[in-house]
Design an enzyme around this catalytic site. Structure first.
Site, PDB file in Angstrom:
ATOM      1  N   GLU A  56      -0.761   6.928  -3.887  1.00 40.53           N
ATOM      2  CA  GLU A  56      -2.035   6.612  -3.230  1.00 40.53           C
ATOM      3  C   GLU A  56      -2.015   7.339  -1.901  1.00 40.53           C
ATOM      4  OE1 GLU A  56      -4.549   5.227  -4.475  1.00 40.53           O
ATOM      5  OE2 GLU A  56      -3.670   4.199  -6.197  1.00 40.53           O
ATOM      6  N   LYS A 101      11.650   1.193   0.571  1.00 39.02           N
ATOM      7  CA  LYS A 101      11.760   1.831   1.890  1.00 39.02           C
ATOM      8  C   LYS A 101      10.433   1.686   2.639  1.00 39.02           C
ATOM      9  CE  LYS A 101      10.840   5.673   3.815  1.00 39.02           C
ATOM     10  NZ  LYS A 101      10.626   5.267   5.210  1.00 39.02           N
ATOM     11  N   CYS A 120      -6.966   3.776   4.445  1.00 40.98           N
ATOM     12  CA  CYS A 120      -7.326   4.908   3.581  1.00 40.98           C
ATOM     13  C   CYS A 120      -8.695   4.699   2.962  1.00 40.98           C
ATOM     14  CB  CYS A 120      -6.252   5.177   2.540  1.00 40.98           C
ATOM     15  SG  CYS A 120      -5.669   3.713   1.745  1.00 40.98           S
ATOM     16  N   GLU A 169      -8.657  13.956   6.727  1.00 40.24           N
ATOM     17  CA  GLU A 169      -8.535  12.554   7.123  1.00 40.24           C
ATOM     18  C   GLU A 169      -8.016  12.441   8.555  1.00 40.24           C
ATOM     19  OE1 GLU A 169      -5.612  10.042   5.143  1.00 40.24           O
ATOM     20  OE2 GLU A 169      -7.217   8.585   4.804  1.00 40.24           O
TER      21      GLU A 169
HETATM   22  P1  ADP Z   1       1.994   8.198   7.314  1.00 44.40           P
HETATM   23  O1  ADP Z   1       1.015   9.141   7.904  1.00 44.40           O
HETATM   24  O2  ADP Z   1       1.414   6.960   6.729  1.00 44.40           O
HETATM   25  O3  ADP Z   1       3.200   7.956   8.154  1.00 44.40           O
HETATM   26  P2  ADP Z   1       3.762   9.599   5.519  1.00 44.40           P
HETATM   27  O4  ADP Z   1       3.403  10.211   4.221  1.00 44.40           O
HETATM   28  O5  ADP Z   1       4.385  10.441   6.548  1.00 44.40           O
HETATM   29  O6  ADP Z   1       2.416   8.966   6.012  1.00 44.40           O
HETATM   30  O7  ADP Z   1       4.694   8.345   5.296  1.00 44.40           O
HETATM   31  C1  ADP Z   1       4.536   7.402   4.256  1.00 44.40           C
HETATM   32  C2  ADP Z   1       5.909   6.962   3.779  1.00 44.40           C
HETATM   33  O8  ADP Z   1       6.553   8.084   3.158  1.00 44.40           O
HETATM   34  C3  ADP Z   1       6.838   6.511   4.898  1.00 44.40           C
HETATM   35  O9  ADP Z   1       7.630   5.428   4.439  1.00 44.40           O
HETATM   36  C4  ADP Z   1       7.673   7.739   5.144  1.00 44.40           C
HETATM   37  O10 ADP Z   1       8.927   7.458   5.708  1.00 44.40           O
HETATM   38  C5  ADP Z   1       7.832   8.285   3.738  1.00 44.40           C
HETATM   39  N1  ADP Z   1       8.191   9.716   3.668  1.00 44.40           N
HETATM   40  C6  ADP Z   1       7.916  10.676   4.578  1.00 44.40           C
HETATM   41  N2  ADP Z   1       8.412  11.876   4.180  1.00 44.40           N
HETATM   42  C7  ADP Z   1       9.014  11.662   2.979  1.00 44.40           C
HETATM   43  C8  ADP Z   1       9.703  12.493   2.046  1.00 44.40           C
HETATM   44  N3  ADP Z   1       9.876  13.792   2.264  1.00 44.40           N
HETATM   45  N4  ADP Z   1      10.170  11.936   0.901  1.00 44.40           N
HETATM   46  C9  ADP Z   1       9.961  10.625   0.661  1.00 44.40           C
HETATM   47  N5  ADP Z   1       9.338   9.784   1.498  1.00 44.40           N
HETATM   48  C10 ADP Z   1       8.858  10.274   2.642  1.00 44.40           C
END
Ligand code: ADP
Length: 478
Positions: A247, A172, A281, A380
């Protein structure tokens, strides 16, 4: 306008909806319509990966090595074209984007070789007449959830080892960068791997990501993204005893000592803190500088920052592309305000800038007169924003560098062998750079951090097998 579907069980499958992929350098431009899947499509992808797992895991390592090599070769051959796509959807400069694509290609080729190199141990037992065999086996189905800031390299460094070591994958990508995710899926789909071994489901983290994390059919989850999401995933994954690798963020220090070569220090700081629009990061968001060089260092960094050109990611003369989207821009601006309210002084930048096209342009911001306890030095920001923390000597620099909840990367700029050597040991970060920017790493050696930055085994290089395999100990007599 071209539409891009999801890849499930060896078929291209329509999304439940489609969203335009907007170019952050030019909000009037959409790069294409990309599918968004629903929970049931995530479940179909997981089922397809589950069904394919036994065959792929037991299959020949030559087939895996060949597939990964084929994928790497195509990525490298299309480096310029894919780099352009990356720059247009994510906003890093074309040069940075082409470099990232190259890295992704080499990662696939490296893990093609690793598929052949996986070995075990044969050791005598303490019981006479018995032999012990230690072997590595695939986990099964691996869920791969990735962020937008390295939309081809991070997927590559998770997908390639997963496939190399015999796992099947549900991938994903981040909602903001489905283009690179789709391009990888398209290349993998044509590499000759069997149906179901690799699946792409695009969509919201709270829907698709959540379904992957909670599914009892997913044996391992490799995630890169924010601290909050990582934490949520950790809680859910451990509840059902799934293997998990995270990470997350960084608040990486670059220490600059009085004896540093000023040009090296300035180049390391500007590159590490501001290139890729600071959206790494491993970005050097804290510049920890000793008294004797502080003023010269700040003046030179400011001069250099003022000369950098912020603009369209694909323009030849751009040094810093736009911020990725409105939400990230709002976050950056909000931290710039927070820093000023906390008493830090903005030495330059931090302004919205306008260009010929409407985009999320922000001039690189440098804070001085900051204290390591300020929020801008603890949380961050993830944008073109860095702070200088003034310290009296090396010992205080080390204390400040380590005084953080994170521990991904740390750098030192010095001509002193003694201090460089000491810093490699004293730093509590997972990666230490001497006279180099905190960002910018090789693809064949481990990547990862300590404390709040990482969880689970290291990624990349030979160490990647620690996550993507499980160990079996067999006792044999006769
Ligand atoms: P960023 O600030 O890089 O967008 P996120 O942690 O929001 O950081 O997103 C990183 C990845 O995790 C994306 O692919 C996002 O869709 C996914 N993501 C966000 N929320 C969830 C969740 N509750 N469970 C699993 N994956 C998630």
């Amino acid at each position: 306008m071209a539409t891009h579907d999801q890849y499930i069980g060896g078929e291209w499958v329509k999304g439940e909806s489609y969203t335009p992929n907007i170019n952050p350098s030019n909000l009037a431009e959409s790069i294409g319509e990309y599918a968004r899947g629903g929970k049931n499509q995530a479940e179909q992808a997981i089922q397809a990966a589950r069904d394919a797992a036994a065959g792929w895991g037991a299959g020949g390592i030559q087939a895996r090595a060949d597939a990964l090599d084929t994928i790497g070769t195509e990525i490298l051959a299309r480096r310029d074209e894919l780099g352009r796509l990356l720059a247009r959807e994510e906003g890093k400069t074309l040069k940075e984007a082409v470099g990232e694509v190259g890295r992704a290609g080499y990662v696939f080729k490296f893990f093609g070789g690793e598929a052949l190199r996986l070995s075990g141990e044969l050791t005598p037992s303490v019981r006479p007449g018995v032999r012990v065999e230690v072997t590595r086996e695939p986990l099964g189905v691996v869920g791969i959830i990735t962020p937008w800031n390295f939309p081809i390299a991070i997927p590559a460094w998770k997908i390639a080892p997963a496939l190399a070591f015999g796992n099947t994958v549900v991938f994903k990508p981040a909602e903001l960068t489905p283009g690179c995710g789709w391009a990888i899926a398209d290349i993998i789909a044509r590499s000759g791997i069997p149906a179901g071994v690799f699946n792409l489901v695009v969509g919201k983290g709270s829907v698709i990501g959540d379904a992957i994390v909670k599914s009892p059919d997913v044996n391992g989850i490799s995630f890169t993204g924010s601290v909050d999401t990582g934490h949520q995933i950790l809680v859910e994954a451990t509840k059902r005893h799934a293997k998990v690798q995270l990470e997350m963020g960084g608040k990486n220090p670059l220490v600059v000592l009085d004896d540093a070569d000023l040009d090296v220090a300035v180049n390391c700081a500007v590159n590490g803190a501001f290139f890729s629009t600071g959206q790494r990061c491993t970005a050097s968001s804290r510049l920890v500088v000793t008294d004797g060089i502080h003023d010269r260092f700040v003046d030179s960094v400011v001069e250099k920052l003022k000369a950098l050109r912020v603009g369209d990611a694909i323009a030849d003369d751009t040094d810093i592309g736009p911020v990725v989207d409105q939400a990230q821009l709002d976050q950056d601006l909000s931290y710039i305000e927070i820093g000023q309210k906390e008493g830090a002084r903005l030495a330059c930048g931090g302004d919205r800038v306008t260009r010929d096209t409407e985009g999320f342009y922000l001039s690189p911001a440098l804070f001085v007169d900051t204290d390591n306890q300020m929020r801008i030095n603890r949380e961050e920001v993830f944008g073109p924003v860095a702070s200088v923390v003034r310290v009296k000597d090396y010992d205080e620099a080390v204390d400040v560098a380590n005084d953080t909840d994170f521990g991904l990367s740390a750098g030192i700029v010095t001509t002193s062998l003694k201090h460089a050597g000491d810093f490699k040991q004293a730093s509590r970060a997972g990666m230490v750079m001497v006279n180099l920017p905190t960002a910018g790493v090789d693809y064949h050696v481990p990547f990862g951090g300590t404390k709040g930055s990482s969880y689970g085994p290291r990624e990349q290089g030979g160490y990647a097998k620690e996550f993507y395999t499980t160990v079996k100990t067999a006792y044999v007599t006769g």
